[in-house]
Design an enzyme around this catalytic site. Structure first.
Site, mmCIF file in Angstrom:
data_model
loop_
_atom_site.group_PDB
_atom_site.id
_atom_site.type_symbol
_atom_site.label_atom_id
_atom_site.label_comp_id
_atom_site.label_asym_id
_atom_site.label_seq_id
_atom_site.Cartn_x
_atom_site.Cartn_y
_atom_site.Cartn_z
ATOM 1 N N GLU A 1 -6.850 -7.529 -1.386
ATOM 2 C CA GLU A 1 -7.491 -7.518 -0.074
ATOM 3 C C GLU A 1 -8.966 -7.218 -0.260
ATOM 4 O O GLU A 1 -9.353 -6.062 -0.460
ATOM 5 C CB GLU A 1 -6.854 -6.486 0.857
ATOM 6 C CG GLU A 1 -5.437 -6.811 1.288
ATOM 7 C CD GLU A 1 -4.905 -5.829 2.318
ATOM 8 O OE1 GLU A 1 -5.707 -5.024 2.857
ATOM 9 O OE2 GLU A 1 -3.690 -5.844 2.583
ATOM 10 N N GLU B 1 0.816 -1.213 0.000
ATOM 11 C CA GLU B 1 0.000 0.000 0.000
ATOM 12 C C GLU B 1 0.856 1.273 0.000
ATOM 13 O O GLU B 1 0.560 2.243 0.715
ATOM 14 C CB GLU B 1 -0.950 -0.001 1.204
ATOM 15 C CG GLU B 1 -1.940 -1.156 1.167
ATOM 16 C CD GLU B 1 -2.856 -1.214 2.375
ATOM 17 O OE1 GLU B 1 -4.044 -1.481 2.196
ATOM 18 O OE2 GLU B 1 -2.360 -1.001 3.507
#
Length: 629
Positions: free
Chosen positions: A294, A220
């Site tokens: 995710e 991320e």
């Protein structure tokens, strides 16, 4: 002429037999191509795949690995869909690793994803631990044994609601440290860590006969993006140490374009399937398979807040929609587990919020590994896509009931402190990470007691230098707390010199956002009494490690417990899982996960507190508590 014709017939028959054998082998070892059935759907095609033999221990002749070809993944040249789930080995007792993997297979998943927490594997700088519950090689090998591929997410930063996003706290000893950048002090530490981690990982890659089909580059980074050269550095660090499998990145929609690195497949993270979110991937990388790295099956909890619950039907309907769009998926989390010890993270937006010890996450399995309605709904969904019956779900582990626990002994901190811990003397306050402890790696977790001498009372002001909460005592009398919201207290007047004591608790370092460089704990600056900075401190490190409790003497528990203490109780444990029910107010347990069957016969207990009380870890059935009674 006839004998010649016979030779031709025998030659033809031999060729036909060879082709038949090759076809049978192809059907046995590559049964996913072609798809058994194609089912039309609204926007794409969902294939039925038979993956019964396409598992790590049965696939021979590996050369190609996981590849991308236009809009699909190929595994060894055959079309492949990733049906993944996240299970973190460091959040699950080793005794239960295989149980969680068997439940993944029974749900219809073919791939396991896991982070690798740097701050557990190198708690002290230069000393690496890959043993027992941190045995990454054993965990990945067990995944292969149970027919699961692996997507490895080695960081160095992992987020994951884990203290400092998995980065070791000793990095913050450097006052100029710039985490997640190409700052020399950071990259040198990452290089040393990868030099120890990658020799474990490399032999377990697909092309070396292992289960790892892909490796994620950082995590991320698009939501951080402080250094345009950083992602390329992490990629080189992986490749130069022997990583040869498909590389991936992972970001939410807003961070996608900032977290890319050339040569890595971009994937996206979300819970709500907003219109066009998967098509947005085409704007950052064209003609590539789509994957949700995710898909958040639930969410984590903060101290003081309610337990997060995500509707099972809404979750499964969203998963079905993602699959209908032709994307691969990873369920984050399939099984959350527990933030054992002091390893929970925190968030800092408008205010600081620490995460709870439980990482139940309202996931597909509960924190204890039991089934939820999400499991059975997902199992039904995946079974319609996979062209074979799924394995039967394993039986649920039995739980034991132990009744009430009597806390029959206590330790007064003030009584044992002089003999328990040698203080560090300093003119100025010193933050936790810069204390000269643990082979110069500082203190990572727990509490620090700052003690100085004052004359009289007055106005105490922290100038917001307390991280994260300080219980304030004059001699042994509790007078109040200082934290992010309360920065001043009135100290009572008194005769002569008195001891001012600040017991400071580290409630968890922020794991996400732009404030990672500011996560030093303890007293991070001066504390003022009547506008004068306090000086000449005795600093006691209270890390709450098992040997701390073993060194402490014990006294019989009295009916009127002192204000600050360590209380102990004992359980006659049988080899079962259990959870502990509420029994105390502030500074006490809400529920606990109990490890069983450790080789040395001891048990580790990770405790939870009612509201924003201390987050504690114990060993051998001790329950340490700091707080007002």
């Amino acid at each position: 002429m006839w004998p010649c014709g016979g030779r031709r017939q025998r030659r033809f028959g031999g060729v036909a037999l060879l082709l038949l054998v090759l076809w049978l082998l192809a059907r046995r070892y590559y049964p996913c191509l072609p798809p058994v059935v194609s089912e039309p759907c609204e926007n794409a095609v969902v294939h039925r795949f038979n993956w019964s033999e396409l598992v790590p221990l049965r696939l021979w002749g590996r050369t190609l690995g996981l590849q991308t070809e236009h809009s699909q993944f190929l595994l060894e040249g055959m079309p492949f869909r990733i049906f993944g789930g996240s299970v973190h080995y460091f959040r699950v007792p080793r005794e239960y690793w295989e149980d969680r993997m068997l439940k993944m297979k029974a749900c219809g998943l073919n791939t396991l994803t896991t982070y690798v927490p740097w701050n557990l594997h190198e708690q002290t700088r230069g000393k690496f631990d890959f043993s027992e519950n941190l045995d990454l090689q054993a965990f990945l090998s067990l995944a292969a044994k149970n027919g699961l591929w692996v997507i490895l997410r080695p960081g160095p930063y992992i987020c994951s609601e884990w203290d400092l996003g998995g980065l070791p706290s000793w990095l913050l000893q450097d006052p100029e440290m710039q985490l997640r950048t190409t700052y020399k002090g950071f990259t040198e530490a990452v290089d040393a860590y990868f030099d120890h981690l990658m020799p474990i990982v490399v032999p377990l890659q697909y092309k070396r006969g292992g289960p790892i089909i892909a490796v994620q580059v950082e995590n991320e980074y698009g939501s951080y993006a402080k250094d345009p050269n950083y992602m390329a550095y992490v990629k080189r660090a992986l490749l130069s140490r022997g990583i040869v499998e498909l590389l991936m990145t992972s970001d939410n929609k807003n961070g996608l374009s900032f977290g890319l690195v050339e040569g890595a497949l971009a994937t996206v993270n979300f819970q709500k399937l907003e219109p066009g979110v998967l098509k947005y991937l085409d704007t950052v990388q064209r003609d590539q398979p789509k994957m949700v790295m995710e898909y958040w099956t639930g969410w984590f909890d903060n101290w003081g807040g309610p337990h997060y619950v995500f509707d099972a039907d809404e979750m499964v309907n969203t998963v079905a929609s993602i699959l209908k769009l032709g994307a691969s998926i990873n369920l984050y989390m399939f099984h959350g587990g527990t933030n054992f010890g002091f390893m929970n993270g925190a968030l800092k937006t408008d205010e600081y919020k620490s995460d709870v010890t439980s990482y139940d996450y309202d996931a597909v399995l509960t924190e204890a590994g039991d089934y939820t309605s999400k499991f059975f709904k997902l199992r039904q969904l995946f079974s319609t896509i996979i062209g074979q019956p799924l394995p039967l779900p394993p039986m649920i582990e039995s739980k034991a009931s132990y009744g009430a626990i009597l806390l029959h002994q206590y330790i007064s901190l003030w009584d044992v402190l002089p003999s328990l811990v040698q203080p560090i003397k300093s003119e100025f306050p010193v933050n936790m990470e810069n204390l000269q402890l643990n082979d110069s790696s500082g203190q990572s977790y727990g509490y620090v007691l700052y003690e100085t001498v004052i004359f009289g009372g007055g106005h105490l002001h922290s100038r917001d230098h307390v991280r994260d909460r300080a219980q304030v005592f004059v001699n042994t009398m509790y007078v109040g707390e200082l934290d992010y919201n309360t920065v001043e207290l009135s100290l009572p007047e008194g005769q002569g010199f008195r001891q001012l004591r600040l017991l400071v608790e580290n409630r968890g370092r922020v794991n996400y956002g732009l404030a990672l460089n500011e996560q030093r704990k303890g007293l991070i600056g001066d504390i003022f009494l009547n506008k004068t900075p306090l000086r000449n401190f005795k600093i006691y490190s209270l890390e709450m490690k098992p040997d701390f409790l073993k060194r402490a003497g014990k006294k019989e528990l009295c009916s009127s417990m002192v204000t600050t203490l360590v209380a102990t109780g004992k359980l006659d444990l049988r080899k079962h899982c259990t959870f502990l029910a509420p029994g105390y107010r502030k500074g006490a347990m809400r529920s606990s996960f109990l490890r069983s069957a450790l080789q040395d016969g001891s048990y580790s207990l990770s405790t939870y507190l009612t509201w924003e009380g201390p987050n504690m870890w114990t060993d051998e059935s001790f329950f340490p508590m700091f707080g007002s009674s």
